[in-house]
Design a protein around this motif. Sequence first.
Motif, mmCIF file in Angstrom:
data_model
loop_
_atom_site.group_PDB
_atom_site.id
_atom_site.type_symbol
_atom_site.label_atom_id
_atom_site.label_comp_id
_atom_site.label_asym_id
_atom_site.label_seq_id
_atom_site.Cartn_x
_atom_site.Cartn_y
_atom_site.Cartn_z
ATOM 1 N N ILE A 54 0.850 -1.187 0.000
ATOM 2 C CA ILE A 54 0.000 0.000 0.000
ATOM 3 C C ILE A 54 0.886 1.238 0.000
ATOM 4 C CG2 ILE A 54 -1.694 1.323 1.319
ATOM 5 C CD1 ILE A 54 -2.731 -1.329 2.409
ATOM 6 N N GLU A 55 0.575 2.189 -0.873
ATOM 7 C CA GLU A 55 1.309 3.453 -0.927
ATOM 8 C C GLU A 55 0.347 4.608 -0.703
ATOM 9 O OE1 GLU A 55 3.312 3.941 -4.620
ATOM 10 O OE2 GLU A 55 4.886 2.511 -4.123
ATOM 11 N N GLN A 56 0.853 5.644 -0.098
ATOM 12 C CA GLN A 56 0.079 6.868 0.094
ATOM 13 C C GLN A 56 0.826 8.012 -0.553
ATOM 14 O OE1 GLN A 56 -0.512 7.977 4.174
ATOM 15 N NE2 GLN A 56 -1.133 10.029 3.644
ATOM 16 N N SER A 57 0.118 8.856 -1.301
ATOM 17 C CA SER A 57 0.746 10.037 -1.885
ATOM 18 C C SER A 57 -0.110 11.263 -1.583
ATOM 19 C CB SER A 57 0.930 9.874 -3.396
ATOM 20 O OG SER A 57 -0.314 9.688 -4.016
ATOM 21 N N VAL A 58 0.544 12.401 -1.465
ATOM 22 C CA VAL A 58 -0.125 13.660 -1.153
ATOM 23 C C VAL A 58 0.234 14.662 -2.231
ATOM 24 C CG1 VAL A 58 -0.382 15.512 0.530
ATOM 25 C CG2 VAL A 58 0.058 13.176 1.312
ATOM 26 N N MET A 59 -0.784 15.318 -2.788
ATOM 27 C CA MET A 59 -0.563 16.365 -3.776
ATOM 28 C C MET A 59 -1.068 17.669 -3.172
ATOM 29 S SD MET A 59 -1.925 16.776 -7.701
ATOM 30 C CE MET A 59 -1.505 15.109 -8.100
ATOM 31 N N ASP A 60 -0.148 18.573 -2.905
ATOM 32 C CA ASP A 60 -0.491 19.832 -2.272
ATOM 33 C C ASP A 60 -0.626 20.903 -3.353
ATOM 34 O OD1 ASP A 60 -1.049 21.696 -0.393
ATOM 35 O OD2 ASP A 60 0.951 21.773 0.470
ATOM 36 N N PHE A 61 -1.816 21.489 -3.456
ATOM 37 C CA PHE A 61 -2.071 22.544 -4.429
ATOM 38 C C PHE A 61 -1.780 23.893 -3.785
ATOM 39 C CE2 PHE A 61 -4.970 19.052 -5.393
ATOM 40 C CZ PHE A 61 -4.592 18.783 -6.704
ATOM 41 N N GLN A 62 -1.082 24.757 -4.481
ATOM 42 C CA GLN A 62 -0.719 26.061 -3.926
ATOM 43 C C GLN A 62 -1.931 26.984 -3.781
ATOM 44 O OE1 GLN A 62 2.219 26.707 -2.701
ATOM 45 N NE2 GLN A 62 2.922 24.684 -3.284
ATOM 46 N N ASP A 63 -2.918 26.835 -4.662
ATOM 47 C CA ASP A 63 -4.065 27.735 -4.629
ATOM 48 C C ASP A 63 -5.216 27.216 -3.770
ATOM 49 O OD1 ASP A 63 -4.654 25.624 -6.242
ATOM 50 O OD2 ASP A 63 -5.650 26.810 -7.784
ATOM 51 N N SER A 64 -5.038 26.096 -3.117
ATOM 52 C CA SER A 64 -6.112 25.505 -2.333
ATOM 53 C C SER A 64 -5.599 25.163 -0.936
ATOM 54 C CB SER A 64 -6.610 24.239 -3.028
ATOM 55 O OG SER A 64 -7.494 23.544 -2.193
ATOM 56 N N SER A 65 -6.491 25.193 0.027
ATOM 57 C CA SER A 65 -6.079 24.866 1.388
ATOM 58 C C SER A 65 -6.154 23.371 1.669
ATOM 59 C CB SER A 65 -6.949 25.628 2.389
ATOM 60 O OG SER A 65 -8.296 25.224 2.248
ATOM 61 N N ALA A 66 -6.833 22.601 0.802
ATOM 62 C CA ALA A 66 -7.004 21.173 1.027
ATOM 63 C C ALA A 66 -6.196 20.366 0.014
ATOM 64 C CB ALA A 66 -8.469 20.802 0.919
ATOM 65 N N PRO A 67 -5.176 19.650 0.469
ATOM 66 C CA PRO A 67 -4.415 18.818 -0.465
ATOM 67 C C PRO A 67 -5.200 17.574 -0.867
ATOM 68 C CG PRO A 67 -3.571 18.572 1.747
ATOM 69 C CD PRO A 67 -4.634 19.618 1.806
ATOM 70 N N SER A 68 -4.749 16.910 -1.903
ATOM 71 C CA SER A 68 -5.350 15.676 -2.386
ATOM 72 C C SER A 68 -4.534 14.501 -1.849
ATOM 73 C CB SER A 68 -5.334 15.668 -3.913
ATOM 74 O OG SER A 68 -5.610 14.389 -4.399
ATOM 75 N N SER A 84 -7.834 5.009 -4.088
ATOM 76 C CA SER A 84 -8.885 5.872 -3.578
ATOM 77 C C SER A 84 -8.287 7.254 -3.350
ATOM 78 C CB SER A 84 -9.447 5.310 -2.278
ATOM 79 O OG SER A 84 -10.569 6.038 -1.868
ATOM 80 N N THR A 85 -9.010 8.297 -3.760
ATOM 81 C CA THR A 85 -8.521 9.668 -3.664
ATOM 82 C C THR A 85 -9.500 10.508 -2.867
ATOM 83 O OG1 THR A 85 -7.450 9.462 -5.804
ATOM 84 C CG2 THR A 85 -7.800 11.690 -4.997
ATOM 85 N N THR A 86 -8.965 11.375 -2.028
ATOM 86 C CA THR A 86 -9.780 12.331 -1.286
ATOM 87 C C THR A 86 -9.201 13.717 -1.470
ATOM 88 O OG1 THR A 86 -8.522 12.199 0.755
ATOM 89 C CG2 THR A 86 -10.283 10.609 0.499
ATOM 90 N N PHE A 87 -10.057 14.725 -1.402
ATOM 91 C CA PHE A 87 -9.614 16.116 -1.333
ATOM 92 C C PHE A 87 -9.936 16.579 0.069
ATOM 93 C CE2 PHE A 87 -10.190 16.024 -5.990
ATOM 94 C CZ PHE A 87 -8.892 16.349 -6.320
ATOM 95 N N GLY A 88 -8.928 16.938 0.806
ATOM 96 C CA GLY A 88 -9.141 17.277 2.201
ATOM 97 C C GLY A 88 -9.297 16.003 3.012
ATOM 98 N N ARG A 89 -9.924 16.134 4.160
ATOM 99 C CA ARG A 89 -10.044 14.981 5.054
ATOM 100 C C ARG A 89 -11.468 14.485 5.200
ATOM 101 N NH1 ARG A 89 -5.744 15.567 9.840
ATOM 102 N NH2 ARG A 89 -3.997 16.114 8.543
ATOM 103 N N LEU A 90 -12.388 14.944 4.366
ATOM 104 C CA LEU A 90 -13.774 14.626 4.642
ATOM 105 C C LEU A 90 -14.314 13.435 3.861
ATOM 106 C CD1 LEU A 90 -15.190 18.227 4.937
ATOM 107 C CD2 LEU A 90 -14.513 16.671 6.753
ATOM 108 N N THR A 91 -14.234 13.455 2.558
ATOM 109 C CA THR A 91 -14.909 12.414 1.788
ATOM 110 C C THR A 91 -14.008 11.873 0.701
ATOM 111 O OG1 THR A 91 -15.792 14.035 0.242
ATOM 112 C CG2 THR A 91 -17.176 13.464 2.113
ATOM 113 N N SER A 92 -14.345 10.663 0.287
ATOM 114 C CA SER A 92 -13.659 10.064 -0.848
ATOM 115 C C SER A 92 -14.295 10.625 -2.111
ATOM 116 C CB SER A 92 -13.825 8.543 -0.811
ATOM 117 O OG SER A 92 -13.248 7.976 -1.952
#
Length: 150
Positions: A54-68, A84-92
């Motif tokens: 299992i791998e986890q990756s984080v994509m941080d967008f400069q114009d948004s406060s919630a990374p993917s 599975s991808t989420t934006f922020g910590r709330l929902t898939s």
Amino acid sequence: MNRDLLKRVGMLTAATAACTAGVFGALALNGLRYMRPTADNWWLLPWVEPAARIEQSVMDFQDSSAPSYTITGYDAQNREVWSSTTFGRLTSVGSSRYVYTGNTEAQYNWGEGQPAVVWQYDEQGRLIREEIPGEAVTNFFITETRQSLI
């Protein structure tokens, strides 16, 4: 009366313990992998499924406060089996599954309501056919060129 009540409570406790052990034993036999919870990924744990790796990756967008955040599971042959991808910590917001049969790979996407995209490969692993339902079927032809030694 109190003895019967204690006996029933004891039997219920024993049955609950046996069921819990059975469920977790079955999950362990099915290859459930453990993802070490940290302060950053503890909320991703409900989306973790059985996989060899299992791998986890984080994509941080400069114009948004919630990374993917994306977590991906791979099988023993190092092929992607789910993600599975989420934006922020709330929902898939998206997930996909990959099914491999011989030289054919199918991708099922959650939430799009479309049938699977199918790719077919030759014996050397080269793409020879791509089928996107409702859009297009593409056949790829491989030509070989040989150089003359003269």
